[in-house]
Design a protein around this motif. Sequence first.
Motif, PDB file in Angstrom:
ATOM      1  N   ALA A  57       1.453  -1.074  -0.178  1.00  0.00           N
ATOM      2  CA  ALA A  57       0.268  -0.074  -0.331  1.00  0.00           C
ATOM      3  C   ALA A  57       0.988   1.288  -0.115  1.00  0.00           C
ATOM      4  CB  ALA A  57      -1.003  -0.183   1.261  1.00  0.00           C
ATOM      5  N   LEU A  58       2.113   1.637   0.903  1.00  0.00           N
ATOM      6  CA  LEU A  58       2.549   2.058   0.778  1.00  0.00           C
ATOM      7  C   LEU A  58       3.330   2.496  -0.126  1.00  0.00           C
ATOM      8  CD1 LEU A  58       4.321   2.234   4.819  1.00  0.00           C
ATOM      9  CD2 LEU A  58       1.618   3.311   3.788  1.00  0.00           C
ATOM     10  N   VAL A  59       3.739   1.731  -1.103  1.00  0.00           N
ATOM     11  CA  VAL A  59       4.529   1.481  -2.581  1.00  0.00           C
ATOM     12  C   VAL A  59       4.282   2.091  -3.621  1.00  0.00           C
ATOM     13  CG1 VAL A  59       6.008   0.409  -4.340  1.00  0.00           C
ATOM     14  CG2 VAL A  59       6.861   0.153  -1.942  1.00  0.00           C
ATOM     15  N   ALA A  60       2.621   1.934  -3.023  1.00  0.00           N
ATOM     16  CA  ALA A  60       1.543   2.743  -4.102  1.00  0.00           C
ATOM     17  C   ALA A  60       1.892   3.225  -3.914  1.00  0.00           C
ATOM     18  CB  ALA A  60       0.316   1.199  -4.175  1.00  0.00           C
ATOM     19  N   GLY A  61       1.513   4.173  -2.874  1.00  0.00           N
ATOM     20  CA  GLY A  61       0.833   5.352  -2.994  1.00  0.00           C
ATOM     21  C   GLY A  61       1.651   6.553  -2.800  1.00  0.00           C
ATOM     22  N   LEU A  62       2.982   6.092  -2.749  1.00  0.00           N
ATOM     23  CA  LEU A  62       4.521   6.558  -2.896  1.00  0.00           C
ATOM     24  C   LEU A  62       5.027   6.932  -4.275  1.00  0.00           C
ATOM     25  CD1 LEU A  62       6.335   5.379  -0.148  1.00  0.00           C
ATOM     26  CD2 LEU A  62       5.785   8.456  -0.202  1.00  0.00           C
ATOM     27  N   SER A  63       4.582   5.859  -5.204  1.00  0.00           N
ATOM     28  CA  SER A  63       4.717   5.499  -6.604  1.00  0.00           C
ATOM     29  C   SER A  63       4.315   6.147  -7.455  1.00  0.00           C
ATOM     30  CB  SER A  63       5.236   4.089  -7.375  1.00  0.00           C
ATOM     31  OG  SER A  63       3.623   3.395  -6.541  1.00  0.00           O
ATOM     32  N   TYR A  64       2.743   6.651  -6.866  1.00  0.00           N
ATOM     33  CA  TYR A  64       2.093   7.463  -7.405  1.00  0.00           C
ATOM     34  C   TYR A  64       2.719   9.073  -7.371  1.00  0.00           C
ATOM     35  CZ  TYR A  64      -1.600  10.723  -8.285  1.00  0.00           C
ATOM     36  OH  TYR A  64      -2.665  11.994  -8.611  1.00  0.00           O
ATOM     37  N   LEU A 113       3.633  11.480 -15.750  1.00  0.00           N
ATOM     38  CA  LEU A 113       2.512  10.265 -16.533  1.00  0.00           C
ATOM     39  C   LEU A 113       1.342  11.802 -16.985  1.00  0.00           C
ATOM     40  CD1 LEU A 113       2.551   7.360 -15.021  1.00  0.00           C
ATOM     41  CD2 LEU A 113       4.019   7.608 -16.834  1.00  0.00           C
ATOM     42  N   PRO A 114       0.740  11.145 -17.554  1.00  0.00           N
ATOM     43  CA  PRO A 114       0.459  12.736 -18.718  1.00  0.00           C
ATOM     44  C   PRO A 114      -1.078  12.040 -17.282  1.00  0.00           C
ATOM     45  CG  PRO A 114       0.318  10.841 -19.616  1.00  0.00           C
ATOM     46  CD  PRO A 114       1.609  11.057 -19.118  1.00  0.00           C
ATOM     47  N   ALA A 115      -2.172  13.408 -17.451  1.00  0.00           N
ATOM     48  CA  ALA A 115      -3.379  12.577 -16.446  1.00  0.00           C
ATOM     49  C   ALA A 115      -3.904  11.248 -17.670  1.00  0.00           C
ATOM     50  CB  ALA A 115      -4.172  13.547 -16.729  1.00  0.00           C
ATOM     51  N   GLY A 116      -4.795  10.623 -16.960  1.00  0.00           N
ATOM     52  CA  GLY A 116      -5.336   9.144 -17.596  1.00  0.00           C
ATOM     53  C   GLY A 116      -5.937   7.984 -17.278  1.00  0.00           C
ATOM     54  N   ALA A 117      -6.347   6.847 -17.398  1.00  0.00           N
ATOM     55  CA  ALA A 117      -7.288   6.190 -16.635  1.00  0.00           C
ATOM     56  C   ALA A 117      -5.876   5.271 -15.134  1.00  0.00           C
ATOM     57  CB  ALA A 117      -7.742   4.753 -17.423  1.00  0.00           C
ATOM     58  N   VAL A 118      -4.974   5.497 -15.978  1.00  0.00           N
ATOM     59  CA  VAL A 118      -3.359   4.770 -15.374  1.00  0.00           C
ATOM     60  C   VAL A 118      -3.255   4.811 -14.421  1.00  0.00           C
ATOM     61  CG1 VAL A 118      -1.416   3.092 -15.428  1.00  0.00           C
ATOM     62  CG2 VAL A 118      -3.183   2.880 -18.000  1.00  0.00           C
ATOM     63  N   LEU A 119      -3.236   6.764 -14.481  1.00  0.00           N
ATOM     64  CA  LEU A 119      -2.939   7.757 -13.621  1.00  0.00           C
ATOM     65  C   LEU A 119      -3.957   8.064 -12.268  1.00  0.00           C
ATOM     66  CD1 LEU A 119      -0.392   8.869 -12.575  1.00  0.00           C
ATOM     67  CD2 LEU A 119      -1.631  10.522 -13.597  1.00  0.00           C
ATOM     68  N   ALA A 120      -5.489   7.020 -12.800  1.00  0.00           N
ATOM     69  CA  ALA A 120      -6.470   7.284 -11.811  1.00  0.00           C
ATOM     70  C   ALA A 120      -6.246   6.806 -11.330  1.00  0.00           C
ATOM     71  CB  ALA A 120      -7.261   7.568 -12.440  1.00  0.00           C
ATOM     72  N   ALA A 121      -5.847   5.482 -12.031  1.00  0.00           N
ATOM     73  CA  ALA A 121      -6.480   3.840 -10.602  1.00  0.00           C
ATOM     74  C   ALA A 121      -4.912   3.667 -10.003  1.00  0.00           C
ATOM     75  CB  ALA A 121      -6.359   2.393 -11.965  1.00  0.00           C
TER      76      ALA A 121
END
Length: 209
Positions: A14-21, A28-36
């Motif tokens: 969870a921390l890795v996912a949040g920090l890497s976002y 990265l440009p805005a889009g579905a991948v970045l939103a997920a």
Amino acid sequence: MTHRIPNPALFLAALVAGLSYWAASHILPAGAVLAAWKGAGVALLAVWAFVSAPTTAGRWIALVLAFGALGDVLLETSGLTVGAVAFLIGHVLATALYWSNRRTARDGTTPAILLMLGVPLTAYAVSGSPGVLLYALALGAMAATAWISRFPRSQVGAGAVLFALSDLLIFARMGPLAGSIVPDLLVWPLYLAGQAMIAVGVVTSERAR
């Protein structure tokens, strides 16, 4: 932290996912991948809380976190107002959880009152928006009740304050911090840290009982 983190691999994910976002959002440009990607960190915290504390409060905070993750995604896909509704629901649920688990002692009443009043007043002062004021009333109630709950104040209370500070920086973009780099740098780290601290505080408290 006085208690070992249960299911550490899931919590670390969870921390890795949040920090890497946070890093990816600047590249990265805005889009579905970045939103997920944005929703993944807190969504994993929700799953972690759900499996780590099979109690009423543990499941309740998992639901609160789930609405936070939904809000993260909706902010990117459907706009500020729709995303704010998901967070608003989460704040109402969190307030109910904290109030139903409030301390019997009355210590912390003054800081709680300051949070209850100060968060919405500050939000309105920096944004000038009645809609922001309405949302911030729920945000202030969440932070205030977290402070007087039986859950560890150094984790849940402090985490709720970090969450509120993160939102206040967002609102400040409408006024004094318009065009400033400060919100871009601090909003997400404060928010993620706040959510993680809240999750850890509730889960470890429930497991210790």
